[in-house]
Design a protein around this motif. Sequence first.
Motif, PDB file in Angstrom:
ATOM      1  N   TYR A  55       0.833  -1.199   0.000  1.00  0.00           N
ATOM      2  CA  TYR A  55       0.000   0.000   0.000  1.00  0.00           C
ATOM      3  C   TYR A  55       0.875   1.258   0.000  1.00  0.00           C
ATOM      4  CZ  TYR A  55      -3.651   3.334   1.192  1.00  0.00           C
ATOM      5  OH  TYR A  55      -4.513   4.411   1.178  1.00  0.00           O
ATOM      6  N   ASP A  56       1.981   1.235   0.732  1.00  0.00           N
ATOM      7  CA  ASP A  56       2.879   2.396   0.761  1.00  0.00           C
ATOM      8  C   ASP A  56       3.429   2.711  -0.625  1.00  0.00           C
ATOM      9  OD1 ASP A  56       2.516   2.831   3.464  1.00  0.00           O
ATOM     10  OD2 ASP A  56       4.355   1.793   4.057  1.00  0.00           O
ATOM     11  N   SER A  57       3.862   1.679  -1.349  1.00  0.00           N
ATOM     12  CA  SER A  57       4.393   1.924  -2.694  1.00  0.00           C
ATOM     13  C   SER A  57       3.286   2.416  -3.624  1.00  0.00           C
ATOM     14  CB  SER A  57       5.075   0.679  -3.266  1.00  0.00           C
ATOM     15  OG  SER A  57       4.157  -0.368  -3.455  1.00  0.00           O
ATOM     16  N   TYR A  58       2.078   1.914  -3.428  1.00  0.00           N
ATOM     17  CA  TYR A  58       0.940   2.379  -4.220  1.00  0.00           C
ATOM     18  C   TYR A  58       0.690   3.869  -3.965  1.00  0.00           C
ATOM     19  CZ  TYR A  58      -3.822   3.070  -5.828  1.00  0.00           C
ATOM     20  OH  TYR A  58      -4.938   3.577  -6.449  1.00  0.00           O
ATOM     21  N   ARG A  59       0.671   4.267  -2.705  1.00  0.00           N
ATOM     22  CA  ARG A  59       0.410   5.671  -2.350  1.00  0.00           C
ATOM     23  C   ARG A  59       1.510   6.596  -2.883  1.00  0.00           C
ATOM     24  NH1 ARG A  59      -4.050   7.489  -1.807  1.00  0.00           N
ATOM     25  NH2 ARG A  59      -3.273   9.152  -0.515  1.00  0.00           N
ATOM     26  N   LYS A  60       2.749   6.106  -2.876  1.00  0.00           N
ATOM     27  CA  LYS A  60       3.845   6.911  -3.424  1.00  0.00           C
ATOM     28  C   LYS A  60       3.722   7.046  -4.940  1.00  0.00           C
ATOM     29  CE  LYS A  60       7.072   5.878   0.254  1.00  0.00           C
ATOM     30  NZ  LYS A  60       8.131   4.990   0.709  1.00  0.00           N
ATOM     31  N   GLY A  61       3.316   5.967  -5.595  1.00  0.00           N
ATOM     32  CA  GLY A  61       3.182   5.979  -7.049  1.00  0.00           C
ATOM     33  C   GLY A  61       1.939   6.690  -7.544  1.00  0.00           C
ATOM     34  N   LYS A  62       0.891   6.698  -6.717  1.00  0.00           N
ATOM     35  CA  LYS A  62      -0.373   7.339  -7.081  1.00  0.00           C
ATOM     36  C   LYS A  62      -0.842   8.208  -5.918  1.00  0.00           C
ATOM     37  CE  LYS A  62      -1.830   3.881 -10.376  1.00  0.00           C
ATOM     38  NZ  LYS A  62      -2.958   3.185 -10.953  1.00  0.00           N
ATOM     39  N   PRO A  63      -0.144   9.304  -5.668  1.00  0.00           N
ATOM     40  CA  PRO A  63      -0.441  10.122  -4.487  1.00  0.00           C
ATOM     41  C   PRO A  63      -1.833  10.755  -4.496  1.00  0.00           C
ATOM     42  CG  PRO A  63       1.152  11.225  -5.897  1.00  0.00           C
ATOM     43  CD  PRO A  63       0.965   9.836  -6.444  1.00  0.00           C
ATOM     44  N   ASP A  64      -2.442  10.890  -5.653  1.00  0.00           N
ATOM     45  CA  ASP A  64      -3.771  11.503  -5.728  1.00  0.00           C
ATOM     46  C   ASP A  64      -4.910  10.499  -5.556  1.00  0.00           C
ATOM     47  OD1 ASP A  64      -2.582  13.960  -6.160  1.00  0.00           O
ATOM     48  OD2 ASP A  64      -2.611  13.727  -8.349  1.00  0.00           O
ATOM     49  N   SER A  65      -4.580   9.224  -5.456  1.00  0.00           N
ATOM     50  CA  SER A  65      -5.603   8.192  -5.334  1.00  0.00           C
ATOM     51  C   SER A  65      -6.343   8.301  -4.008  1.00  0.00           C
ATOM     52  CB  SER A  65      -4.975   6.805  -5.431  1.00  0.00           C
ATOM     53  OG  SER A  65      -5.941   5.814  -5.165  1.00  0.00           O
ATOM     54  N   GLN A  66      -7.620   8.035  -4.052  1.00  0.00           N
ATOM     55  CA  GLN A  66      -8.448   8.024  -2.847  1.00  0.00           C
ATOM     56  C   GLN A  66      -8.605   6.616  -2.269  1.00  0.00           C
ATOM     57  OE1 GLN A  66      -9.556  10.975  -1.468  1.00  0.00           O
ATOM     58  NE2 GLN A  66      -8.217  11.787  -3.055  1.00  0.00           N
ATOM     59  N   LEU A  67      -7.932   5.639  -2.876  1.00  0.00           N
ATOM     60  CA  LEU A  67      -8.025   4.254  -2.436  1.00  0.00           C
ATOM     61  C   LEU A  67      -7.497   4.117  -1.014  1.00  0.00           C
ATOM     62  CD1 LEU A  67      -8.710   1.453  -3.910  1.00  0.00           C
ATOM     63  CD2 LEU A  67      -6.243   1.108  -3.794  1.00  0.00           C
ATOM     64  N   GLU A  68      -8.260   3.470  -0.168  1.00  0.00           N
ATOM     65  CA  GLU A  68      -7.866   3.267   1.218  1.00  0.00           C
ATOM     66  C   GLU A  68      -7.133   1.938   1.379  1.00  0.00           C
ATOM     67  OE1 GLU A  68     -11.256   3.745   3.742  1.00  0.00           O
ATOM     68  OE2 GLU A  68     -11.774   5.676   2.842  1.00  0.00           O
ATOM     69  N   TYR A  69      -6.415   1.830   2.483  1.00  0.00           N
ATOM     70  CA  TYR A  69      -5.642   0.620   2.764  1.00  0.00           C
ATOM     71  C   TYR A  69      -6.515  -0.630   2.691  1.00  0.00           C
ATOM     72  CZ  TYR A  69      -2.842  -2.829   5.264  1.00  0.00           C
ATOM     73  OH  TYR A  69      -2.164  -3.962   5.605  1.00  0.00           O
ATOM     74  N   SER A  70      -7.675  -0.587   3.311  1.00  0.00           N
ATOM     75  CA  SER A  70      -8.555  -1.765   3.330  1.00  0.00           C
ATOM     76  C   SER A  70      -8.970  -2.172   1.917  1.00  0.00           C
ATOM     77  CB  SER A  70      -9.792  -1.506   4.196  1.00  0.00           C
ATOM     78  OG  SER A  70     -10.547  -0.430   3.666  1.00  0.00           O
ATOM     79  N   GLN A  71      -9.168  -1.207   1.040  1.00  0.00           N
ATOM     80  CA  GLN A  71      -9.529  -1.525  -0.340  1.00  0.00           C
ATOM     81  C   GLN A  71      -8.356  -2.187  -1.059  1.00  0.00           C
ATOM     82  OE1 GLN A  71     -10.680   2.604  -1.014  1.00  0.00           O
ATOM     83  NE2 GLN A  71     -12.667   1.853  -1.769  1.00  0.00           N
ATOM     84  N   PHE A  72      -7.154  -1.713  -0.780  1.00  0.00           N
ATOM     85  CA  PHE A  72      -5.965  -2.301  -1.396  1.00  0.00           C
ATOM     86  C   PHE A  72      -5.825  -3.768  -1.015  1.00  0.00           C
ATOM     87  CE2 PHE A  72      -1.502  -3.466  -1.535  1.00  0.00           C
ATOM     88  CZ  PHE A  72      -1.093  -2.984  -2.769  1.00  0.00           C
ATOM     89  N   ILE A  73      -5.875  -4.057   0.277  1.00  0.00           N
ATOM     90  CA  ILE A  73      -5.673  -5.447   0.703  1.00  0.00           C
ATOM     91  C   ILE A  73      -6.880  -6.324   0.384  1.00  0.00           C
ATOM     92  CG2 ILE A  73      -3.943  -4.912   2.432  1.00  0.00           C
ATOM     93  CD1 ILE A  73      -6.124  -5.313   4.558  1.00  0.00           C
ATOM     94  N   ASN A  74      -8.072  -5.754   0.422  1.00  0.00           N
ATOM     95  CA  ASN A  74      -9.268  -6.548   0.129  1.00  0.00           C
ATOM     96  C   ASN A  74      -9.357  -6.977  -1.328  1.00  0.00           C
ATOM     97  OD1 ASN A  74     -10.191  -6.561   2.755  1.00  0.00           O
ATOM     98  ND2 ASN A  74     -11.507  -4.774   2.469  1.00  0.00           N
ATOM     99  N   TYR A  75      -8.778  -6.194  -2.235  1.00  0.00           N
ATOM    100  CA  TYR A  75      -8.844  -6.571  -3.649  1.00  0.00           C
ATOM    101  C   TYR A  75      -8.252  -7.956  -3.872  1.00  0.00           C
ATOM    102  CZ  TYR A  75      -8.438  -6.845  -8.625  1.00  0.00           C
ATOM    103  OH  TYR A  75      -8.556  -7.284  -9.927  1.00  0.00           O
ATOM    104  N   TRP A  76      -7.093  -8.209  -3.309  1.00  0.00           N
ATOM    105  CA  TRP A  76      -6.411  -9.481  -3.532  1.00  0.00           C
ATOM    106  C   TRP A  76      -6.926 -10.598  -2.633  1.00  0.00           C
ATOM    107  CZ3 TRP A  76      -4.357  -9.316  -7.981  1.00  0.00           C
ATOM    108  CH2 TRP A  76      -3.758  -8.155  -8.461  1.00  0.00           C
ATOM    109  N   SER A  77      -7.648 -10.249  -1.572  1.00  0.00           N
ATOM    110  CA  SER A  77      -8.076 -11.288  -0.629  1.00  0.00           C
ATOM    111  C   SER A  77      -9.483 -11.815  -0.894  1.00  0.00           C
ATOM    112  CB  SER A  77      -7.991 -10.758   0.806  1.00  0.00           C
ATOM    113  OG  SER A  77      -8.924  -9.716   1.007  1.00  0.00           O
ATOM    114  N   THR A  78     -10.213 -11.210  -1.800  1.00  0.00           N
ATOM    115  CA  THR A  78     -11.588 -11.652  -2.039  1.00  0.00           C
ATOM    116  C   THR A  78     -11.692 -12.484  -3.306  1.00  0.00           C
ATOM    117  OG1 THR A  78     -12.105  -9.595  -3.203  1.00  0.00           O
ATOM    118  CG2 THR A  78     -12.597  -9.662  -0.853  1.00  0.00           C
ATOM    119  N   GLY A  79     -12.571 -13.464  -3.270  1.00  0.00           N
ATOM    120  CA  GLY A  79     -12.896 -14.252  -4.452  1.00  0.00           C
ATOM    121  C   GLY A  79     -11.732 -14.967  -5.098  1.00  0.00           C
TER     122      GLY A  79
END
Length: 150
Positions: A37-61
């Motif tokens: 998530y840290d590397s994501y936030r550094k690469g896309k500083p304007d993103s509104q994506l929250e930590y829970s959304q980042f980790i939940n994407y890969w953990s669901t389904g």
Amino acid sequence: MSFKNIFQDTSNLRGGTFFDKVELGDDYVIIYYYASYDSYRKGKPDSQLEYSQFINYWSTGKSVEKMIAEPVRLMKNYTDLKCVTIIFGDDKVKYKIKITKDDFENHTGLDIYELKDEQKWIDFVDKYIYSINNLLRTSFYNKFVKISKL
């Protein structure tokens, strides 16, 4: 059409929101996603994506397991592509999927280019990717995915 054209629009990739960069060779591609998530936030500083959304994407389904379809999809669509590596993470571990055309064909007994036929592609994903508790997907995953701690 060259496989290099697909990276002009990364929204076509599974998990495209998390796409970081790509390394292109004559017959291979290495696709990097943000692994933390840290590397994501550094690469896309304007993103509104929250930590829970980042980790939940890969953990669901079974999203991590289903990601193994992406290298196959790319190789079946681009005949000059012989190897696809995808590296991504869920903020805890890093996943590295590496599939070559030859390894895929030897493992499944399928001709990758025949999967261009829509029905054959559907049959492949139904058999190897989808379904609950799919033992073929697990075997495919165990063969082609390497996991390491971040």
